[in-house]
Write an enzyme that holds these catalytic residues in place. Structure first.
Site, PDB file in Angstrom:
ATOM      1  CD  GLU A  34       8.271   8.386  64.550  1.00 13.86           C
ATOM      2  OE1 GLU A  34       7.482   8.193  63.642  1.00 13.86           O
ATOM      3  OE2 GLU A  34       9.496   8.920  63.940  1.00 13.86           O
ATOM      4  CG  ASP A  37       0.402   7.499  63.717  1.00 13.50           C
ATOM      5  OD1 ASP A  37       0.556   6.925  64.766  1.00 13.50           O
ATOM      6  OD2 ASP A  37       0.417   7.092  62.420  1.00 13.50           O
ATOM      7  CG  ASP A 171       3.564   4.921  57.906  1.00  6.04           C
ATOM      8  OD1 ASP A 171       3.668   6.017  58.426  1.00  6.04           O
ATOM      9  OD2 ASP A 171       3.748   3.851  58.564  1.00  6.04           O
TER      10      ASP A 171
HETATM   11  C1  GLA Z   1       4.712   3.022  62.134  1.00  5.78           C
HETATM   12  C2  GLA Z   1       3.106   3.115  61.969  1.00  5.78           C
HETATM   13  C3  GLA Z   1       2.875   4.682  61.987  1.00  5.78           C
HETATM   14  C4  GLA Z   1       3.228   5.118  63.205  1.00  5.78           C
HETATM   15  C5  GLA Z   1       4.669   4.886  63.317  1.00  5.78           C
HETATM   16  C6  GLA Z   1       5.358   5.654  64.740  1.00  5.78           C
HETATM   17  O1  GLA Z   1       5.345   3.524  60.889  1.00  5.78           O
HETATM   18  O2  GLA Z   1       2.615   2.764  60.821  1.00  5.78           O
HETATM   19  O3  GLA Z   1       1.392   4.593  62.085  1.00  5.78           O
HETATM   20  O4  GLA Z   1       2.684   4.954  64.394  1.00  5.78           O
HETATM   21  O5  GLA Z   1       4.971   3.748  63.314  1.00  5.78           O
HETATM   22  O6  GLA Z   1       5.360   6.979  64.503  1.00  5.78           O
END
Ligand code: GLA
Length: 395
Positions: A34, A37, A171
């Site tokens: 988490e 990315d 995502d």
């Molecule tokens: C959101 C963002 C992702 C990622 C998560 C945390 O979902 O859209 O890109 O950074 O938070 O892991």
């Protein structure tokens, strides 16, 4: 999985025409990795049953009309003059259309009805699903194609430039490129993203998603603040740490814990802790991938628990309520691990457990969590699903 057929009838009712295509764009849950990315890290998402559907058809005008059943509102975007920036979900649609046009796609006018069972605000990536659904419907109806990697990139740009969230690539990749029965191991190094897949063990192992019913808010500022803190921390680390080839480190991927500790004197405590989360989380994902390959769920679960602790104490993106929910779930006999998932500050907890433990998790959540907060936390038992798909409706 929701049956999209009633949406076809509602499309006809709303637009007075037959739709020709239905796109299913799933939500995702991240098992571990988490807030890494956007830090050149590695993440492990799966697509889930809950999805956004775009039922769509062509129109003769040079206008895109999109009605959202989630918001009960319609937006209209002129393909020749996009007009002033839209608020709310319309901004994502505008961003996707601008992105497709920037790729040189000649878009045709379309009508889209958006609906489905993927809740917004639960941290299950409803915005990427909405963007992917619109992008795939628009491409299909414009007789155009783009590689899925490029669609993912333009969805991310839409989110950054039109919705103001400086998010990473996880995502849209999870929504567009997940595989049935497999966990994605996505390497998020800039301009070099690549996914491997690890087979999900058959049978008895369950991924549980427990929605805290305290909505997460990405654009509320904390997310952008963390992105900036990471950039600053990396700059300080780069000034004094060399990678294994003797070059100054340029990404968090090359930062070891020893190297971070050497740079600690140049950072305040809070900044050091943000960086410590990133470095330790990337290491956890690499270990978790090995554990999953070996079907070692005890280790995987322990890493999930450690990830939660790090997100809560070092990264500051949990909340007392999310901490409590994760602790409650973790305490149910049989559960291997539980952690907050997604951007944080509310949203969902993801847990790994033997399928047989699921009813007990649900009943413990009802008695120990729901009662205290006056909510009914939704509990889903999910399996890794296929990424977004385009299905002609036959008319
Ligand atoms: C959101 C963002 C992702 C990622 C998560 C945390 O979902 O859209 O890109 O950074 O938070 O892991």
């Amino acid at each position: 999985m929701v049956n999209p057929n009633p949406m076809l009838a509602r499309y006809i009712e709303h637009f007075g025409e037959q739709p020709t295509v239905c796109v299913r764009a799933p939500g995702r849950v991240n098992l571990i990795g988490e807030h890494v990315d956007y830090n050149s890290g590695v993440v492990m998402p799966i697509a889930i049953d809950q999805a956004t559907y775009a039922v769509a058809g062509r129109s003769d005008e040079s206008i895109v009309r999109i009605f959202s059943e989630f918001a009960d509102t319609e937006v209209q975007i002129n393909l020749d003059e996009p007009g002033p920036p839209l608020d709310g979900w319309g901004a994502y649609a505008q961003g996707v259309i601008a992105g497709l046009q920037e790729c040189g796609i000649h878009l045709r006018g379309v009508r889209i009805l958006l609906g489905g069972d993927l809740p917004a605000g639960a941290g299950l990536s409803s915005s990427a699903a909405l963007e992917a659904a619109i992008a795939l419907a628009m491409l299909h109806l414009s007789d155009a194609t783009l590689p899925r990697e490029e669609i993912a990139e333009l969805c991310r740009t839409a989110e950054r430039d039109f919705a103001g969230v400086p998010c990473g690539i996880m995502d849209p990749w999870a929504c567009l490129m997940s595989r049935e029965g497999q966990v994605m191991l996505l390497d998020c190094r800039e301009d070099d993203e690549a996914a491997q897949f690890i087979r999900w063990p058959d049978g008895d192992t369950a991924v549980l998603i427990i929605d805290s019913r305290s909505p997460h808010r990405l654009s509320a500022g904390t997310y952008s603040e963390r992105v900036s803190e990471c950039e600053l921390a990396l700059k300080k680390i780069s000034d004094c740490c060399l990678d294994e080839n003797g070059m100054f480190v340029r990404t968090f991927r090359d930062v070891s814990m020893a190297c971070l500790d050497r740079a600690a004197v140049h950072m305040d405590r809070a900044l050091y802790r943000r960086a410590r989360h990133v470095v330790s989380e990337i290491a956890r994902v690499i270990e978790a991938a090995e554990a999953l390959r070996a079907a070692d769920f005890e280790t995987f679960g322990r890493l999930m628990n450690d990830s939660h602790r790090s997100l809560s104490l070092d990264y500051g993106v949990s909340s007392p309520r999310m901490d409590e929910l994760a602790t409650i779930v973790r305490g149910v006999p049989g559960v291997w691990g539980a952690r907050m998932t997604g951007g944080g500050m509310g949203g969902c907890v993801v847990a790994l457990a033997p399928a047989a433990a699921c009813p007990l998790v649900e009943s413990v959540v009802r008695s120990a969590y729901d009662r205290k907060y006056g909510v009914t936390a939704r509990v889903w038992n999910v399996q890794p699903r296929e990424g977004a798909a385009v299905m002609p409706t036959g008319s």
